[in-house]
Design an enzyme around this catalytic site. Structure first.
Site, mmCIF file in Angstrom:
data_model
loop_
_atom_site.group_PDB
_atom_site.id
_atom_site.type_symbol
_atom_site.label_atom_id
_atom_site.label_comp_id
_atom_site.label_asym_id
_atom_site.label_seq_id
_atom_site.Cartn_x
_atom_site.Cartn_y
_atom_site.Cartn_z
ATOM 1 C CD GLU A 1 -2.709 -1.365 0.021
ATOM 2 O OE1 GLU A 1 -2.951 -0.366 -0.679
ATOM 3 O OE2 GLU A 1 -3.096 -2.510 -0.274
ATOM 4 C CG HIS A 22 -0.836 1.302 -4.429
ATOM 5 N ND1 HIS A 22 -0.767 0.999 -5.763
ATOM 6 C CD2 HIS A 22 -1.326 0.193 -3.821
ATOM 7 C CE1 HIS A 22 -1.200 -0.230 -5.971
ATOM 8 N NE2 HIS A 22 -1.549 -0.751 -4.790
#
Length: 247
Positions: free
Chosen positions: A175, A178
């Protein structure tokens, strides 16, 4: 291999993609509005103007393109809302808690915060993303944010509890990547604008259906054209938005 150069190229590429998708969505909004304006004006003038003449009059504002203006306004407001309230949008409908350095009440919360902090330092990020834990049994994790400064990471209790520390670290690192690569803003913009567009088309679709019963004979031809355009858009636009989301 120059990994630094490659990383900068990834950032530039994702930024270009974001701009391209943003422009395409705005253009689709304007095209939809313009098509509806042409159909509406055709029903008003009953063939007095050709489609080409109506198009010229609308784009030059000799005839005010009300639908195009409304759709343009919707697109601009959607982008603004996404920019300023993306975190709240992503968390709508969930029961969550923000984990900070001062309010960690369980070992799981401490572990999540410590892992994100470690990954943030390892990635060379300047800002600590906001961390949310969602009180839900399903397994999910996601990131959001237009820059490192306003980024966030969310993970459900169901996922966090089922993973070992190494597995949890891998998920949170994914995550963070990203955020680090700047591709999450592309996903946010595409998701919000596509969903809003489909909502607008659904409203037009049902409005056209309900208004067809009360339409008089004089407006029947224009109304049928409008209904046909709305039906085409209802089936074509979802395909276009899926392609843009895949992009």
């Amino acid at each position: 291999m120059n990994t630094g150069t490659n990383f900068r190229e990834v950032l530039k590429k994702n930024s270009r993609k974001t701009v391209i998708v943003l422009i395409l969505f705005v253009l689709i909004y304007l095209i939809v509005g313009l098509i509806i304006d042409i159909v509406i004006q055709s029903s008003i003038y009953h063939g007095y103007y050709s489609v080409g003449t109506l198009f010229v009059n609308l784009v030059t504002f000799n005839i005010i393109p009300y639908a195009t203006i409304i759709f343009c306004f919707v697109a601009i407001v959607s982008i603004a809302i996404t920019l300023f309230f993306h975190n709240r949008i992503m968390m709508v409908g969930t029961e969550y808690k923000e984990i900070t350095s001062d309010n960690q009440s369980t070992m799981l919360e401490k572990q999540i915060y410590n892992i994100v902090e470690e990954m943030k330092i390892a990635a060379g990020m300047q800002y600590m993303p906001k961390i949310y834990i969602i009180n839900a049994n399903y397994m999910n994790a996601f990131a959001s944010g237009f820059s490192e400064k306003n980024a966030m990471i969310a993970i459900t209790v169901g996922l966090a509890q089922k993973l070992s520390r190494d597995e949890l670290q891998a998920v949170l690192a994914h995550e963070l990547s990203h955020i680090r690569h700047g591709d999450i803003k592309l996903t946010i913009i595409a998701s919000v604008l596509s969903n809003l567009m489909l909502m607008v088309i659904d409203m037009l679709f049902w409005s056209a259906i309900f208004s067809s019963n009360s339409r008089d004979n004089r407006d029947e031809r224009g109304g049928n054209q409008l209904m046909l355009i709305v039906m085409i858009l209802k089936f074509v636009l979802p395909l276009i938005t899926v392609l843009l989301m895949l992009f």
